[in-house]
Design a protein around this motif. Structure first.
Motif, PDB file in Angstrom:
ATOM      1  N   THR A 191       0.820  -1.215   0.000  1.00  8.02           N
ATOM      2  CA  THR A 191       0.000   0.000   0.000  1.00  8.02           C
ATOM      3  C   THR A 191       0.851   1.260   0.000  1.00  8.02           C
ATOM      4  O   THR A 191       0.612   2.190  -0.780  1.00  8.02           O
ATOM      5  CB  THR A 191      -0.944   0.002   1.218  1.00  8.02           C
ATOM      6  OG1 THR A 191      -1.771  -1.169   1.183  1.00  8.02           O
ATOM      7  CG2 THR A 191      -1.832   1.235   1.221  1.00  8.02           C
ATOM      8  N   VAL A 192       1.850   1.318   0.868  1.00  6.49           N
ATOM      9  CA  VAL A 192       2.611   2.566   1.008  1.00  6.49           C
ATOM     10  C   VAL A 192       3.711   2.715  -0.039  1.00  6.49           C
ATOM     11  O   VAL A 192       4.200   3.833  -0.277  1.00  6.49           O
ATOM     12  CB  VAL A 192       3.219   2.679   2.423  1.00  6.49           C
ATOM     13  CG1 VAL A 192       2.123   2.641   3.466  1.00  6.49           C
ATOM     14  CG2 VAL A 192       4.254   1.578   2.679  1.00  6.49           C
ATOM     15  N   ARG A 220      -1.049   4.500  -2.050  1.00  6.00           N
ATOM     16  CA  ARG A 220      -1.001   5.730  -1.248  1.00  6.00           C
ATOM     17  C   ARG A 220      -2.198   6.625  -1.546  1.00  6.00           C
ATOM     18  O   ARG A 220      -2.770   7.230  -0.639  1.00  6.00           O
ATOM     19  CB  ARG A 220       0.306   6.477  -1.513  1.00  6.00           C
ATOM     20  CG  ARG A 220       1.538   5.774  -0.970  1.00  6.00           C
ATOM     21  CD  ARG A 220       2.749   6.707  -0.973  1.00  6.00           C
ATOM     22  NE  ARG A 220       3.088   7.157  -2.321  1.00  6.00           N
ATOM     23  CZ  ARG A 220       3.909   6.506  -3.140  1.00  6.00           C
ATOM     24  NH1 ARG A 220       4.449   5.358  -2.761  1.00  6.00           N
ATOM     25  NH2 ARG A 220       4.195   6.991  -4.342  1.00  6.00           N
ATOM     26  N   ARG A 221      -2.565   6.743  -2.820  1.00 11.03           N
ATOM     27  CA  ARG A 221      -3.734   7.570  -3.164  1.00 11.03           C
ATOM     28  C   ARG A 221      -5.004   7.005  -2.544  1.00 11.03           C
ATOM     29  O   ARG A 221      -5.844   7.768  -2.041  1.00 11.03           O
ATOM     30  CB  ARG A 221      -3.882   7.661  -4.685  1.00 11.03           C
ATOM     31  CG  ARG A 221      -2.833   8.531  -5.369  1.00 11.03           C
ATOM     32  CD  ARG A 221      -3.230   8.857  -6.797  1.00 11.03           C
ATOM     33  NE  ARG A 221      -3.305   7.658  -7.630  1.00 11.03           N
ATOM     34  CZ  ARG A 221      -2.285   7.135  -8.291  1.00 11.03           C
ATOM     35  NH1 ARG A 221      -1.078   7.696  -8.203  1.00 11.03           N
ATOM     36  NH2 ARG A 221      -2.431   6.060  -9.048  1.00 11.03           N
TER      37      ARG A 221
END
Length: 347
Positions: A60-61, A67-68
């Motif tokens: 995810t990061v 991130r969005r």
């Protein structure tokens, strides 16, 4: 390039559900071996959930889409598209793992499996009939009821040689069997909440991340209570591959959130159950443990589950205009959450 026909899209979605479901026997085998090696089932479950959380956190990061999508979580909460209690979906996965540790030793894996699958199918039918998922209302038809009955019968056939394990309890096993039945019902709600979250964020990644964070927290709390009451007898294991059960769970939850808006909870569950049984056959053939063996009943039952999914089908859909599980904001109270999803199901 021609667009795929509805039948081709359904076949693709069903194949995806089968693949996602097939990860579960592998996950179960890894977690079982972890528990055996460490001597502490709850610790093994916590390690599995934590490993899954770390993997989905990294995905995810470290990706722009992730991130969005994660940045949309506060806006979705402010708008009311996602309620704080939606985050509790992750407790269902934790309950499945904890129930396996607490009840399988008494009622046997066969009764646990039948009760869990029955709860999942009943929950899927009810959720679809009420139109609680992004897939909309799916009428309760004779074909869907027959498909559910055939799927339960298929699971019973697969586990039939082990159903005698519960006989020693007498009628009392029915009360214990209610635990996985209720958890099966709860997993239908988990799929709905994950699907709505994925739609709100435009991605399955934040929903999966939150699921694993909450699940690891619940099991971690149980582990702390156990440590305070009786101590922890086991420890972590050095074999890195035994920690892959959690990441496989990420695949299962993520694909479920993608499938539910497209085919409904019931059809997605049928595909997942079929994949689970098919995966179990492969796992038992390649790495049998505990006297597991493939019999004629195993093959017939597995084929029956696939036939049940084909029989039930997705049916017609009347999509809801909004999430019926919550109040929706209107006008200027609605934040600017991007309408187009990055990599998951959208509204």
């Amino acid at each position: 390039m021609t667009r795929p026909t509805p039948a081709a899209r359904l076949a693709l979605f069903f194949a995806t559900a089968v693949v996602a479901g097939a990860t579960m026997p592998v996950q179960g085998r890894l977690n079982a071996q972890f528990a055996a090696e460490s001597g502490e089932p709850v610790l093994a479950s916590f390690a599995s959930f934590t490993a899954g959380f770390l993997v989905i956190l990294a995905v995810t990061v470290l990706t722009g889409r992730g991130r969005r999508a994660l940045a949309r979580v506060p806006a979705a909460l402010r708008s009311g598209q996602v309620r704080p209690w939606h985050f509790g979906a992750g407790t269902a996965g934790a309950c499945v793992v904890l129930a396996q540790s607490g009840s399988i030793g008494t009622i046997g894996v066969a009764v646990f499996t039948v009760a869990l699958v029955t709860g999942q199918l009943i929950g899927g039918i009810l959720v679809d009939r009420l139109g609680w998922s992004p897939a909309g209302v799916r009428p309760l038809t004779a074909r869907r009821v027959l498909g559910a009955a055939l799927a339960v019968a298929a699971v019973v056939l697969v586990v039939w040689p082990r159903l005698g394990e519960a006989g020693r309890l007498g009628p009392g096993w029915l009360l214990l069997a209610a635990i996985p039945l209720l958890i099966g019902l709860a997993t239908s709600g988990q799929q709905v909440l994950n699907a709505w979250q994925a739609a709100a964020y435009g991605s399955v990644l934040p929903a999966t991340l939150i699921n694993f964070l909450v699940g690891a927290g619940v099991i971690g709390l149980v582990l702390v209570v156990q440590a305070a009451a009786a101590g922890v007898q086991g420890g972590l294991v050095p074999q890195w591959w035994l920690y892959l059960g959690g990441p496989l769970g990420c695949v299962f939850i993520g694909f479920s959130a993608i499938l539910v808006p497209r085919v409904g909870v019931f059809t997605a569950t049928l595909g997942l159950v079929s994949g689970n049984l098919l995966g179990s056959v492969v796992v038992d053939a390649l790495a049998p443990t505990g006297g597991a063996q493939i019999t004629v009943l195993t093959v017939v039952g597995t084929c029956g589950a696939v036939a049940a999914a084909a029989l039930a089908g997705p049916g017609r859909t009347r999509a809801p205009q909004a999430d019926p599980l919550q109040e929706r904001p209107t006008g200027r109270d609605r934040p600017a959450v991007p309408a187009g999803p990055d990599d998951g199901p959208g509204r």
